[in-house]
Design an enzyme around this catalytic site. Structure first.
Site, short mmCIF file in Angstrom:
data_model
loop_
_atom_site.label_atom_id
_atom_site.label_comp_id
_atom_site.label_asym_id
_atom_site.label_seq_id
_atom_site.Cartn_x
_atom_site.Cartn_y
_atom_site.Cartn_z
CB THR A 1 39.83 47.79 37.52
OG1 THR A 1 41.23 47.88 37.77
CG2 THR A 1 39.56 46.59 36.65
CG HIS B 1 43.78 51.84 36.13
ND1 HIS B 1 44.94 51.48 36.77
CD2 HIS B 1 42.84 50.97 36.56
CE1 HIS B 1 44.70 50.46 37.57
NE2 HIS B 1 43.43 50.11 37.46
C1 GP9 Z 1 40.27 43.47 41.27
C2 GP9 Z 1 40.83 44.32 40.20
C3 GP9 Z 1 41.56 45.52 40.73
O1 GP9 Z 1 39.22 42.65 40.92
O2 GP9 Z 1 39.94 44.59 39.22
O3 GP9 Z 1 40.89 46.71 40.57
P1 GP9 Z 1 41.62 48.14 40.79
O4 GP9 Z 1 42.07 48.18 42.23
O5 GP9 Z 1 42.79 48.26 39.85
O6 GP9 Z 1 40.55 49.12 40.47
#
Ligand code: GP9
Length: 413
Positions: A80, A258
């Site tokens: 993310t 993603h």
């Molecule tokens: C948590 C969220 C999840 O703040 O952004 O991130 P990810 O695990 O999908 O990288």
């Protein structure tokens, strides 16, 4: 100097049109609302299960918007945070780890700071712990005036890791409205990150509205339920923007961050009702939908050319009439660059005619090249020039980040 270095290598593509185009600056001064949607993938857009649409609200919104089904996420291990970094900076994420945790204090030409320098109020919204992915530190450095994290929201819809997306989006718009009232006529840039459709997608039964049939009780079925919920949250957000008078004054940019970490091909073959080859799976796992709605709905339809997360910043700057030439950006301007070239962190790339996938040993000839017209493997030699260019682009991006070249090479004012 960074831009000159890129240009010498033929990398600089976030060009500003030298002669006027209809879209350049057409939405100057508009608010910009970007929604980065957790694990939102393109393969289920427009699809039905048991006669029920999975994303009815997104499908409806597409009618008045620009939709790009061949938009790629370009993330690596930083997931993310990588999607966020690449979209805001138009640089690639790193081959290992996350830029947010490894180089949070380096300098980047990022959208929030650029818009702030152009008179915008800027805010990031994400209803989770502010320290996750080091966002608290990074968002300060990126030029956000405000970062609204979990502690700034009323937890009136507990769901999954935190607050449900319906309430999250609703409360976020309320905050934008209040901020704009206080800021007089200044436009705003809002970046929202949703969370409810996070792996492993187990939402409580009362939130599950789809009949997923044979996928009931599987992680894939749960994924479809989760994206259906998020789609409804997006639909409610659009209604609220209309009611609050923000719809006609804002550019809305929605994309997935993603893939869903469900690599099992048999789910997708069952769901889509056909057998899938290597190219199909590469596209399924790497394509996230992009939807852009502009205030007068004049830019709409389906653009089948490839694009990717690195393209967000130059493309939004185009619509706002802010030149991007002076920034160290590697992405395409989706309203100007032609042809387009999209490089994934794996070293895979596409120019819209072929898609090349590297092999694990990194030897060019061991990779596979697919012809996108026939969707069959083709002579790998067709990918040789693109392969060198893609490798160089990733290398230049990595060096820019690791050696803090934007700061080092920017002349002092
Ligand atoms: C948590 C969220 C999840 O703040 O952004 O991130 P990810 O695990 O999908 O990288």
């Amino acid at each position: 100097r960074v831009q000159a270095w890129y240009a010498n290598a033929g990398i600089l593509r976030s060009e500003t049109p030298s002669s006027p185009t209809a879209s350049y600056g057409a939405y100057k001064g508009s608010n910009v609302i970007v929604v980065q949607v957790e694990a939102f993938m393109n393969f289920m857009i427009g699809q039905k299960i048991g006669g029920q649409e999975i994303t009815p609200h997104f499908n409806q919104l597409m009618k008045d918007s620009l939709y790009m089904p061949n938009y790629y996420h370009q993330t690596g291990q930083g997931r993310t945070s990588d999607a966020d970094f690449s979209s805001q900076s138009s640089l690639h994420p790193l081959p290992t780890g996350s830029v947010f945790t490894r180089y949070p204090d380096h300098t980047y030409n990022v959208l929030p700071q650029i818009l702030k320098d152009n008179g915008y109020q800027t805010a990031a919204f994400h209803a989770y712990e502010s320290s996750f992915w080091n966002r608290y530190t990074v968002y300060k450095a990126f030029g956000y005036d405000q970062f609204y994290s979990k502690k700034d929201f009323t937890l009136d819809e507990p769901l999954g890791w935190s607050l449900g997306d319906k309430s999250f989006l609703h409360q976020s718009i309320n905050k934008m409205k209040i901020n704009q009232e206080h800021a007089g006529s200044a436009p705003f840039y809002s970046f929202l990150i949703t969370l409810s459709s996070h792996h492993p997608y187990t939402l409580p039964e009362q939130v599950q509205e789809l009949n997923v049939g044979e996928f009931q009780g599987t992680i894939f079925g749960n994924y479809l339920q989760a994206v259906h919920y998020v789609d409804e949250a997006l639909g409610q957000m659009v209604e609220q923007l209309k009611q609050d008078g923000l719809w006609d004054r804002s550019i809305l940019y929605i994309y997935g961050d993603h893939d869903n970490s469900i690599p099992d091909k048999t789910y997708y073959e069952k769901f889509l009702g056909r057998s899938l080859n290597e190219l199909d799976m590469e596209q399924i796992m790497n394509q996230v939908p992009l939807l852009i709605h502009v205030p007068d709905s004049k830019i709409k339809g389906m653009d089948l050319r490839p694009g990717g997360q690195l393209d967000m910043a130059p493309s939004l700057l185009h619509l706002l009439g802010i030149p991007s030439q002076e920034f160290a950006m590697m992405g395409n301007d989706l309203f100007h660059s032609n042809p387009r070239f999209v490089v994934l962190r794996s070293g895979a790339f596409t120019d819209g005619t072929i898609l090349y996938m590297p092999s694990a040993d990194g030897i060019f000839e061991h990779g596979v090249c697919y012809d996108l017209a026939t969707r069959q493997p083709t002579d790998v030699e067709r990918a040789r020039a693109g392969y060198t260019k893609a490798k160089q682009q990733l290398d230049y991006s990595d060096k820019t980040i690791e050696y803090d070249l934007i700061r080092k090479w920017t002349p002092a004012p």
